[in-house]
Scaffold this motif. Structure first.
Motif, PDB file in Angstrom:
ATOM      1  N   MET A   1      38.931 -12.844  67.861  1.00  0.00           N
ATOM      2  CA  MET A   1      38.384 -12.777  66.506  1.00  0.00           C
ATOM      3  C   MET A   1      38.603 -14.088  65.762  1.00  0.00           C
ATOM      4  O   MET A   1      37.699 -14.592  65.078  1.00  0.00           O
ATOM      5  CB  MET A   1      39.032 -11.621  65.738  1.00  0.00           C
ATOM      6  N   ASP A   2      39.799 -14.664  65.905  1.00  0.00           N
ATOM      7  CA  ASP A   2      40.090 -15.925  65.223  1.00  0.00           C
ATOM      8  C   ASP A   2      39.267 -17.072  65.798  1.00  0.00           C
ATOM      9  O   ASP A   2      38.927 -18.021  65.087  1.00  0.00           O
ATOM     10  CB  ASP A   2      41.581 -16.244  65.320  1.00  0.00           C
ATOM     11  N   GLN A   3      38.944 -17.000  67.084  1.00  0.00           N
ATOM     12  CA  GLN A   3      38.091 -18.034  67.673  1.00  0.00           C
ATOM     13  C   GLN A   3      36.707 -18.013  67.046  1.00  0.00           C
ATOM     14  O   GLN A   3      36.120 -19.055  66.745  1.00  0.00           O
ATOM     15  CB  GLN A   3      37.989 -17.827  69.186  1.00  0.00           C
ATOM     16  N   LYS A   4      36.155 -16.822  66.839  1.00  0.00           N
ATOM     17  CA  LYS A   4      34.828 -16.695  66.225  1.00  0.00           C
ATOM     18  C   LYS A   4      34.851 -17.210  64.791  1.00  0.00           C
ATOM     19  O   LYS A   4      33.921 -17.904  64.349  1.00  0.00           O
ATOM     20  CB  LYS A   4      34.370 -15.235  66.265  1.00  0.00           C
ATOM     21  N   LYS A   5      35.910 -16.875  64.054  1.00  0.00           N
ATOM     22  CA  LYS A   5      36.032 -17.358  62.681  1.00  0.00           C
ATOM     23  C   LYS A   5      36.167 -18.876  62.650  1.00  0.00           C
ATOM     24  O   LYS A   5      35.586 -19.550  61.783  1.00  0.00           O
ATOM     25  CB  LYS A   5      37.248 -16.710  62.003  1.00  0.00           C
ATOM     26  N   LEU A   6      36.931 -19.417  63.596  1.00  0.00           N
ATOM     27  CA  LEU A   6      37.130 -20.872  63.648  1.00  0.00           C
ATOM     28  C   LEU A   6      35.804 -21.589  63.877  1.00  0.00           C
ATOM     29  O   LEU A   6      35.499 -22.583  63.210  1.00  0.00           O
ATOM     30  CB  LEU A   6      38.108 -21.216  64.779  1.00  0.00           C
ATOM     31  N   VAL A   7      35.014 -21.100  64.819  1.00  0.00           N
ATOM     32  CA  VAL A   7      33.736 -21.749  65.131  1.00  0.00           C
ATOM     33  C   VAL A   7      32.841 -21.766  63.897  1.00  0.00           C
ATOM     34  O   VAL A   7      32.260 -22.807  63.537  1.00  0.00           O
ATOM     35  CB  VAL A   7      33.032 -21.028  66.299  1.00  0.00           C
ATOM     36  N   THR A   8      32.734 -20.637  63.222  1.00  0.00           N
ATOM     37  CA  THR A   8      31.899 -20.563  62.027  1.00  0.00           C
ATOM     38  C   THR A   8      32.397 -21.512  60.945  1.00  0.00           C
ATOM     39  O   THR A   8      31.606 -22.234  60.311  1.00  0.00           O
ATOM     40  CB  THR A   8      31.862 -19.122  61.476  1.00  0.00           C
ATOM     41  N   ARG A   9      33.713 -21.535  60.715  1.00  0.00           N
ATOM     42  CA  ARG A   9      34.275 -22.385  59.661  1.00  0.00           C
ATOM     43  C   ARG A   9      34.065 -23.861  59.953  1.00  0.00           C
ATOM     44  O   ARG A   9      33.641 -24.625  59.074  1.00  0.00           O
ATOM     45  CB  ARG A   9      35.777 -22.095  59.504  1.00  0.00           C
ATOM     46  N   VAL A  10      34.354 -24.282  61.182  1.00  0.00           N
ATOM     47  CA  VAL A  10      34.229 -25.702  61.528  1.00  0.00           C
ATOM     48  C   VAL A  10      32.776 -26.162  61.448  1.00  0.00           C
ATOM     49  O   VAL A  10      32.471 -27.237  60.909  1.00  0.00           O
ATOM     50  CB  VAL A  10      34.804 -25.963  62.936  1.00  0.00           C
ATOM     51  N   LEU A  11      31.850 -25.360  61.963  1.00  0.00           N
ATOM     52  CA  LEU A  11      30.443 -25.748  61.943  1.00  0.00           C
ATOM     53  C   LEU A  11      29.911 -25.809  60.513  1.00  0.00           C
ATOM     54  O   LEU A  11      29.050 -26.661  60.195  1.00  0.00           O
ATOM     55  CB  LEU A  11      29.608 -24.791  62.783  1.00  0.00           C
ATOM     56  N   ARG A  12      30.417 -24.934  59.627  1.00  0.00           N
ATOM     57  CA  ARG A  12      30.009 -25.007  58.219  1.00  0.00           C
ATOM     58  C   ARG A  12      30.596 -26.232  57.551  1.00  0.00           C
ATOM     59  O   ARG A  12      29.917 -26.889  56.742  1.00  0.00           O
ATOM     60  CB  ARG A  12      30.437 -23.728  57.497  1.00  0.00           C
ATOM     61  N   GLU A  13      31.849 -26.541  57.849  1.00  0.00           N
ATOM     62  CA  GLU A  13      32.460 -27.740  57.274  1.00  0.00           C
ATOM     63  C   GLU A  13      31.718 -29.006  57.683  1.00  0.00           C
ATOM     64  O   GLU A  13      31.613 -29.958  56.890  1.00  0.00           O
ATOM     65  CB  GLU A  13      33.935 -27.829  57.693  1.00  0.00           C
ATOM     66  N   MET A  14      31.212 -29.013  58.902  1.00  0.00           N
ATOM     67  CA  MET A  14      30.474 -30.171  59.409  1.00  0.00           C
ATOM     68  C   MET A  14      28.998 -30.120  58.995  1.00  0.00           C
ATOM     69  O   MET A  14      28.212 -30.979  59.388  1.00  0.00           O
ATOM     70  CB  MET A  14      30.585 -30.243  60.929  1.00  0.00           C
ATOM     71  N   LYS A  15      28.645 -29.074  58.203  1.00  0.00           N
ATOM     72  CA  LYS A  15      27.266 -28.897  57.718  1.00  0.00           C
ATOM     73  C   LYS A  15      26.251 -28.824  58.874  1.00  0.00           C
ATOM     74  O   LYS A  15      25.149 -29.361  58.822  1.00  0.00           O
ATOM     75  CB  LYS A  15      26.882 -30.028  56.769  1.00  0.00           C
ATOM     76  N   LEU A  16      26.653 -28.124  59.936  1.00  0.00           N
ATOM     77  CA  LEU A  16      25.770 -27.915  61.075  1.00  0.00           C
ATOM     78  C   LEU A  16      25.079 -26.563  61.033  1.00  0.00           C
ATOM     79  O   LEU A  16      24.052 -26.359  61.667  1.00  0.00           O
ATOM     80  CB  LEU A  16      26.580 -28.054  62.389  1.00  0.00           C
ATOM     81  N   ILE A  17      25.677 -25.627  60.275  1.00  0.00           N
ATOM     82  CA  ILE A  17      25.047 -24.317  60.039  1.00  0.00           C
ATOM     83  C   ILE A  17      25.239 -23.983  58.578  1.00  0.00           C
ATOM     84  O   ILE A  17      26.091 -24.566  57.884  1.00  0.00           O
ATOM     85  CB  ILE A  17      25.668 -23.205  60.921  1.00  0.00           C
ATOM     86  N   SER A  18      24.476 -23.073  58.088  1.00  0.00           N
ATOM     87  CA  SER A  18      24.560 -22.675  56.665  1.00  0.00           C
ATOM     88  C   SER A  18      25.426 -21.429  56.521  1.00  0.00           C
ATOM     89  O   SER A  18      25.705 -20.740  57.482  1.00  0.00           O
ATOM     90  CB  SER A  18      23.166 -22.428  56.123  1.00  0.00           C
TER      91      SER A  18
END
Length: 275
Positions: free
Chosen positions: A258-275
């Protein structure tokens, strides 16, 4: 469920924990070495297997393999058949001299040890270039040279795993234990969302970066992972760094699914790769 068997360097692998060899030869994976002399026990007629590192003994009856699942650490001991990411240090007439780890002697990579290579078509590698290779020999005894190759000796092809020079991309450091998990995950059904050893970070990254062209990955058992997101165009560098951050954080913090999924979403949003 049976209790996991933990071995320390030098421990003998109990024969009753080995898969039945029957008609197929037993294959040795990482962390296990075949001794040159059989055990002193009178009843033993076969050579003895010993552990070269601390880890949990794992066997695969279908493939007839035995290996050690190492704990998270940064030390790597070259083992035959391991996939590694090596860096060319210099070349000689017949070999490229490659760095597998900063703490071990340089490994030898034949200049013709590439798919379809001849004296005219062999890759012209220079110091600093990276190759994805397989350990073909570690020798016996102190001072033995490690040899690596970028072809399958049975087929002469750069398979499996796309062996050969690695161009572009970036390399990130991870633990040797995590690299073993990544190799199992990347070569399994993880791309369909299944958790392999509790590891879903690759599957999550693959799904969320699919619209940007996805990414290429090569994992070395020596604690190196190469990532290339060149298909992402102007977002290639950010995507590559984001994948590397996700893998390193999952490794360092031993995140659950679960934390891996949250990490991926957070990092990609921080890098402005997903909305």
């Amino acid at each position: 469920m049976s209790t996991p068997l933990i071995l320390l360097p030098g421990d003998e692998v109990p024969s009753n924990h080995l898969p039945s060899t029957k008609n197929n030869p037993l294959k040795l994976g990482s962390g296990v070495r075949l001794l040159s002399q059989p055990s002193a026990k009178p009843a033993a007629s076969n050579h003895v297997l010993t552990a070269t590192q601390a880890g949990i003994l794992t066997t695969d009856a279908k493939r007839n393999t035995v290996s050690l699942q190492s704990f998270s650490n940064r030390r790597y001991i070259p083992t035959t058949n391991d996939l590694v990411i090596a860096q060319v240090h210099h070349s000689s007439i017949d070999y490229f001299h490659c760095i597998v780890t900063p703490h071990t002697a340089q490994a030898l990579l034949g200049q013709l040890s590439f798919e379809g290579a001849t004296k005219k078509t062999r890759p012209m590698l220079k110091g600093g270039d990276l190759v994805y290779a397989r350990v073909s020999s570690v020798g016996v005894g102190a001072g033995a040279e490690v040899e690596i190759t970028c072809v399958n000796p049975a087929t002469g092809k750069a398979e499996p795993g796309g062996l050969g020079p690695l161009t572009g991309g970036m390399v990130f450091d991870i633990s040797t234990g995590f690299s073993a998990r990544l190799i199992r995950a990347s070569s399994s059904s993880a791309d369909h969302g299944d958790a392999i050893d509790g590891l879903v970070v690759l599957a999550e990254l693959g799904k969320k970066l699919e619209s940007l062209g996805g990414f290429e990955i090569a994992v070395g058992r020596n604690g190196k992972v190469w990532i290339d997101c060149s298909a992402a165009g102007e977002n290639a560098v950010k995507s590559t760094i984001a994948v590397g951050r996700c893998l390193q954080t999952t490794d360092d913090k031993n995140l659950n699914t679960m934390d891996q999924k949250k990490l991926v979403t957070r990092v990609l949003r921080e890098m402005k790769l997903i909305s």
